[in-house]
Design an enzyme around this catalytic site. Structure first.
Site, PDB file in Angstrom:
ATOM      1  CB  SER A 171      10.798   6.176 -14.275  1.00  7.02           C
ATOM      2  OG  SER A 171       9.692   7.009 -14.416  1.00  7.02           O
ATOM      3  CB  SER A 172      12.025   9.588 -10.378  1.00  3.25           C
ATOM      4  OG  SER A 172      10.909   8.915  -9.934  1.00  3.25           O
TER       5      SER A 172
ATOM      6  CB  SER B 162       0.326  28.938  -5.392  1.00  8.06           C
ATOM      7  OG  SER B 162       0.873  28.488  -4.181  1.00  8.06           O
TER       8      SER B 162
ATOM      9  CD  GLU C 263       9.643  10.171  -2.552  1.00 11.78           C
ATOM     10  OE1 GLU C 263      10.625  10.401  -3.282  1.00 11.78           O
ATOM     11  OE2 GLU C 263       8.495   9.952  -2.988  1.00 11.78           O
TER      12      GLU C 263
ATOM     13  CD1 TRP D 126       6.077   3.487   4.275  1.00 11.86           C
ATOM     14  CD2 TRP D 126       7.427   4.342   2.704  1.00 11.86           C
ATOM     15  NE1 TRP D 126       6.426   4.750   4.656  1.00 11.86           N
ATOM     16  CE2 TRP D 126       7.254   5.311   3.698  1.00 11.86           C
ATOM     17  CE3 TRP D 126       8.232   4.652   1.603  1.00 11.86           C
ATOM     18  CZ2 TRP D 126       7.849   6.570   3.654  1.00 11.86           C
ATOM     19  CZ3 TRP D 126       8.829   5.912   1.568  1.00 11.86           C
ATOM     20  CH2 TRP D 126       8.628   6.848   2.585  1.00 11.86           C
TER      21      TRP D 126
ATOM     22  CG  HIS E  19      12.370  14.532  11.577  1.00  5.62           C
ATOM     23  ND1 HIS E  19      12.209  15.755  10.991  1.00  5.62           N
ATOM     24  CD2 HIS E  19      11.817  13.649  10.729  1.00  5.62           C
ATOM     25  CE1 HIS E  19      11.569  15.609   9.851  1.00  5.62           C
ATOM     26  NE2 HIS E  19      11.322  14.349   9.663  1.00  5.62           N
ATOM     27  CG  HIS E  20      11.742  10.252   9.315  1.00  6.75           C
ATOM     28  ND1 HIS E  20      10.408  10.192   9.023  1.00  6.75           N
ATOM     29  CD2 HIS E  20      12.227  11.312   8.627  1.00  6.75           C
ATOM     30  CE1 HIS E  20      10.100  11.163   8.181  1.00  6.75           C
ATOM     31  NE2 HIS E  20      11.176  11.857   7.922  1.00  6.75           N
TER      32      HIS E  20
ATOM     33  CG  HIS F 203      12.392  14.782   5.706  1.00  4.28           C
ATOM     34  ND1 HIS F 203      11.413  14.417   6.572  1.00  4.28           N
ATOM     35  CD2 HIS F 203      12.149  16.060   5.367  1.00  4.28           C
ATOM     36  CE1 HIS F 203      10.611  15.433   6.773  1.00  4.28           C
ATOM     37  NE2 HIS F 203      11.027  16.448   6.060  1.00  4.28           N
TER      38      HIS F 203
ATOM     39  CE  LYS G  26       4.232  27.478  -0.534  1.00 14.17           C
ATOM     40  NZ  LYS G  26       5.073  28.204  -1.467  1.00 14.17           N
TER      41      LYS G  26
ATOM     42  CB  THR H 291       5.431  24.936   6.578  1.00  7.35           C
ATOM     43  OG1 THR H 291       6.630  24.208   6.314  1.00  7.35           O
ATOM     44  CG2 THR H 291       4.260  24.145   6.071  1.00  7.35           C
TER      45      THR H 291
ATOM     46  CE1 TYR I  86       8.374  19.451   3.836  1.00  7.32           C
ATOM     47  CE2 TYR I  86      10.380  18.232   4.288  1.00  7.32           C
ATOM     48  CZ  TYR I  86       9.298  18.951   4.733  1.00  7.32           C
ATOM     49  OH  TYR I  86       9.119  19.153   6.061  1.00  7.32           O
TER      50      TYR I  86
ATOM     51  CG  ASP J   7       6.315  18.161 -26.564  1.00  8.75           C
ATOM     52  OD1 ASP J   7       6.570  17.681 -25.443  1.00  8.75           O
ATOM     53  OD2 ASP J   7       5.591  17.583 -27.396  1.00  8.75           O
TER      54      ASP J   7
ATOM     55  CG  HIS K 186      -1.545   1.325   1.518  1.00  8.93           C
ATOM     56  ND1 HIS K 186      -2.494   1.902   0.714  1.00  8.93           N
ATOM     57  CD2 HIS K 186      -1.312   2.217   2.515  1.00  8.93           C
ATOM     58  CE1 HIS K 186      -2.838   3.085   1.209  1.00  8.93           C
ATOM     59  NE2 HIS K 186      -2.122   3.311   2.316  1.00  8.93           N
TER      60      HIS K 186
ATOM     61  NE  ARG L 279       4.062   3.364  10.782  1.00  4.71           N
ATOM     62  CZ  ARG L 279       4.928   4.037  10.003  1.00  4.71           C
ATOM     63  NH1 ARG L 279       5.919   4.703  10.540  1.00  4.71           N
ATOM     64  NH2 ARG L 279       4.779   4.055   8.706  1.00  4.71           N
TER      65      ARG L 279
END
Ligand SMILES: [Cu+2]
Lengths: 377, 534
Positions: free
Chosen positions: B172-173, B271, B258, B144, B305-306, B256, B334, B331, B260, B108, B79, B453
């Protein structure tokens, strides 16, 4: 109108925070240690600051949504920048963050106040159980045992009613005294686990090859429960942590008798057992230590965990079977049970595997065989 | 000879899409590729959603009812992987394909053939990854975040396919990002300076740099896993002198940024939508750009921090706590700017605006729980509980996902030339809004109460919250099937859309006809300030 809205928002905020602060199943536990109370207070401080900011900021947003609508005939204003505002909402949040960081740092520093402990316990995570060892030179660190979840399968599979401490019950509690500084040295044997006692406000990962340190001083006797909190494979949800905190004198008495009974058991460990005794003890050991992978019916989980029923090893030469269980299989989940079980347990579980699930070898495995095998190596 | 030239010339003019399947296989057109990305990500979204519903069905009540723990772990893992790498990221790339060339006035993407390749890698990557679920021993079951050694020594044999799938996604990315950067930096219409670029283009430019910086780190991590598994190295094996904690440092150094990567383009989308429906220029454009840039920078220095519970020294904990708290500042800027854009505007609340406002509100809530998680001593209590699950679902579902849905409704008329059905759109919004909150709000409480979790079964005190959560998840899941219906119905029978489909919509794309022609801006447009600055 403006006033009314403000009142409503204020009311909701007050209700929310009051409700959340009191209803304990909705909030973090206050816990029973000085640290856990500090953590709780810090949590509430940060939470309430967030609620306050949220009420103001989202209040402005919702006010705008109600008031500045095209349907009310509002003409759009044309302003689109303001250095003063931008500066204000950069500086003010920074100041608020500093206000939050100060108590946070204080609590963290308090948590790192290690050393000066009265006793130490090694906590070792395994797939899927905890081993506790009292580090005590007087007794050569001899007191060590496993703590395995004891919630029956029937309850998990909804075949019988679930007990009050469903999934939070173990076969033997970790016992510690009140009012003494207990140091926990946390590590793991196989994958990463995490040892957490919410009521003490302590949690640390159990990482193979690493010793992490935690400490606690508990004032109130009682039974405290937690769970493994790092995904550690199939039965991650089934390795609870249960501690009994005992008044000091009571603890000392228990500890002395537990150490004695352990040494008495060690003395008679080599005694030969009958087939029936071996099977009975073997079944119990198998259920606690082996069934999580090889399953209670011996069928295993192909292809990761092989079946014991019909296994070539379980029906082959006895000493090969014994030494596989003693030494494990390096690089797989099959652990070296020689480090976990004593010779009577090892002999009986092997005997059981060779004579259950339709396996019918008929030979005997005695504790002395295990001792000979271990010494021979 | 002249005939040949003539024929060539003629071809050039009539050059529309090829017919049938070939159009989609060989296309180098940014609009076609954008469409492919969007449909692909929607398909992945539905698959990932089904896995989520398996999880929520099992957690509806205590006890094991539907699946075994080993299968449950495969569900949570896949998932997460499918939603992150298959749904959210490709959806943003699809939007970039559709919008970036039109918004900067380019004909293009800069590298059209590579564009085709970067899309067509994905179905193979995900085909490979999903096929592992049917292999002996099952698919990835280690979360994950695939922490070693659970994902190496203790992994099912299919982990090798997972590693190759991750490599393909990364390739690909990276190709997609190079393309986006090349397009933005080289193909802007004359007069569109960097500080006149639309916010979506800005956010994607920065996102693309983040991707190029961190995807190779992820590739490195999975390659080390591959070596540990097959070539007896011990990068992450403590018994061989390796370090399982190093794996987490590497993973989160990727992970991390990722996070963002999945939210910055969302900031860009919102925006555009808020100014359009407030009929008012975006407040604080310059500070918005700087805020995105600072968030991107900070994303590289907060990763641990993870991992507050792995056992770092005090100084390390303090550094990562402070740097993480700092993210709240840009943040916050924004959020304040969006609200100031709404302030004294002349607002209407069509579906895209509803999703955008919900984004601001619910993302802010996710931000608050994020700030709480940054506070190390209390993070010990939250870490790896449902509080974290609630937090990141608040920023990813009503955050990233709502912004994507908002973008689809907002630009739908430009893409298809048809208007969606406003009533159905609003029903979709309210169902999603209710569903998302019923699902994830109670998870804050189960987390605070102590529910870890990634567990297939739980102690009895968490039962009520889990039941509510599961009900919400099914509401949310079904409302996304309804979304599919709304989209298909509108493509088939929507009313014709005006070129500037929304009264307040600004930007070069709205100067094109609706639907946008197959080839747009073959001659660079004139960039007028009142158009690009809104
Ligand atoms: Cu564990």
């Amino acid at each position: 109108m403006k006033h009314q809205l403000l009142r409503i928002f204020g009311g909701i905020a007050a209700l929310l925070s009051a409700g959340i602060a009191t209803a304990d199943e909705l909030n973090l536990r206050v816990g029973v240690t000085d640290i856990s109370r500090q953590v709780y207070d810090l949590h509430m401080t940060i939470f309430l600051i967030c609620v306050a900011i949220g009420v103001v900021v989202l209040g402005v947003l919702f006010w705008s949504v109600f008031a500045h609508r095209k349907s009310k005939g509002v003409e759009p204003a044309t302003f689109h920048e303001s250095t003063k505002l931008e500066l204000a909402w950069t500086i003010v949040p920074t100041l608020i963050l500093i206000v939050m960081a100060i108590p946070a740092t204080q609590v963290l520093v308090a948590m790192y106040d290690t050393g000066g402990e009265d006793m130490s316990i090694e906590v070792r995570g395994y797939q899927w159980k905890w081993q506790y060892k009292y580090l005590d030179d007087d007794y050569n660190n001899t007191l060590s045992f496993f703590s395995v979840m004891s919630t029956p399968r029937d309850e998990i599979y909804n075949q019988s009613a679930k007990a009050e401490n469903y999934l939070l019950e173990v076969d033997e509690y970790l016992r510690i005294p009140t009012n003494r500084k207990v140091r926990f040295l946390i590590t793991a044997e196989d994958v990463i686990h995490a040892w957490w006692v919410p009521d003490f406000g302590i949690k640390r990962d159990a990482v193979p090859g690493m010793l992490n340190e935690l400490w606690t001083i508990v004032e109130e006797p009682g039974i405290y429960r937690g769970q493994c909190t790092e995904l550690c494979g199939k039965d991650h949800g089934f390795m609870p942590i249960v501690l009994e905190v005992m008044p000091e004198a009571e603890f000392d008495a228990w500890y002395a008798s537990r150490v004695t009974s352990e040494s008495v058991r060690q003395e008679s460990i080599a005694d030969a057992l009958t087939h029936e005794e071996l099977m009975a003890q073997g079944e119990a050991v198998y259920g606690t230590y082996c069934a999580s992978c090889h399953l209670a019916n011996g069928e295993g989980v192909a292809p990761v965990f092989p079946a014991i029923a019909g296994s070539a090893v379980a029906q082959g030469p006895r000493d090969d079977h014994l030494s596989l269980v003693i030494n494990g299989v390096a690089g797989t989940a099959m652990q070296a049970f020689g480090k976990q079980l004593d010779s009577a347990q090892l002999a009986s579980v092997v005997h059981y595997q060779r004579n259950a699930f339709g396996n019918d070898v008929g030979d005997m495995s005695q504790p002395q065989d295990v001792i000979n095998l271990s010494n021979g190596q | 000879m002249s005939e040949v030239i003539h024929a060539d010339h003629h071809d050039d003019h009539a050059h529309g899409p090829a017919k049938g399947l070939k159009r989609w296989l060989f296309t180098t057109n940014h609009k076609d590729i954008g469409t492919l990305y969007l449909w692909f990500s929607f398909a992945m979204f539905l698959i990932g959603g089904v896995l989520a519903l398996v999880i929520r069905a099992e957690l509806f009540q205590p006890g094991l009812q539907f699946v075994q723990p080993e299968f449950f772990n495969q569900m949570t893992t896949n998932h997460g992987l499918i939603m992150v790498f298959g749904a959210i990221m490709p959806a943003f790339v699809g939007l970039a394909n559709w919008l970036v060339p039109m918004q900067v006035g380019a004909p293009d993407m800069a590298l059209p053939r590579m564009n085709n390749l970067s899309f067509w890698i994905l179905p193979f990557a995900f085909g490979m990854m999903i096929s592992t679920l049917f292999m002996e021993g099952g698919g990835p079951n280690f979360g994950w975040t695939f922490y070693a050694p659970l994902s190496t020594t203790y992994a099912p044999p299919s982990v090798t396919y997972f590693i190759f799938a991750v490599h393909l996604m990364g390739a690909s990315s990276i190709m997609g990002s190079i393309n986006i950067i090349a397009t933005i930096l080289n193909m802007r219409a004359p007069g569109m300076t960097l500080m006149k670029m639309p916010m979506f283009v800005w956010t994607w430019l920065i996102t693309a740099y983040l991707l190029i910086a961190v995807m190779p780190v992820l590739a490195g991590a999975v390659t080390m896993m591959l070596f540990d598994i097959h070539f007896n190295t011990s990068f992450f094996n403590a018994a061989g002198g390796g370090d399982p904690v190093m794996f987490q440092h590497i993973l989160w150094f990727f992970g991390h940024p990722e996070v963002y990567i999945m939210i910055l383009p969302a900031f860009g989308i919102v925006s555009h939508i808020i100014p359009a429906f407030a009929r008012k220029r975006l407040f604080g454009y310059t500070s918005m750009v700087y805020a995105v840039a600072s968030i991107a920078f900070l994303s590289f220095i907060v990763w641990a921090h993870h991992m507050f519970t792995v056992g770092m020294p005090l100084a390390g904990q303090l550094f990562f706590m402070y740097s993480t708290m700092l993210i709240a500042v840009p943040t916050g800027v924004k959020v304040f700017n969006w609200i100031s854009t709404m302030w004294r505007g002349s607002m209407t609340f069509e579906t895209p605006m509803l999703f955008a406002i919900a984004f601001v509100v619910l993302f802010t809530m996710g931000g608050f729980s994020g700030l709480m998680l940054a506070i190390t001593p209390v993070d010990y209590q939250y870490h790896d509980t449902y509080f974290v699950v609630a937090h990141f679902h608040y920023v990813l579902v009503p955050g990233a996902l709502f912004s994507i849905i908002a973008a689809v409704y907002f630009w739908f008329p430009k893409w298809t030339g048809k208007m969606y059905d406003e009533t159905l759109g609003k029903i979709h919004f309210w169902l999603s809004f209710v569903g998302v909150n019923v699902t994830f709000f109670p998870q804050h409480f189960s987390g605070l109460a102590g529910m870890p979790r990634r567990i297939p079964d739980y102690p009895l005190q968490f039962a009520d919250f889990n039941m509510i959560s599961s009900v919400g998840a099914f509401i949310f899941g079904l409302s996304q099937v309804f979304f599919l219906y709304v989209i298909i119905k509108s493509i088939r029978s929507g009313a014709p859309a005006a070129d500037r489909s929304w009264e307040g919509a600004k930007g070069l794309e709205w100067t094109l006809p609706s639907p946008a022609p197959y080839h747009s801006f073959t001659h660079p447009p004139v960039v007028k300030d009142e158009e690009v600055l809104g």
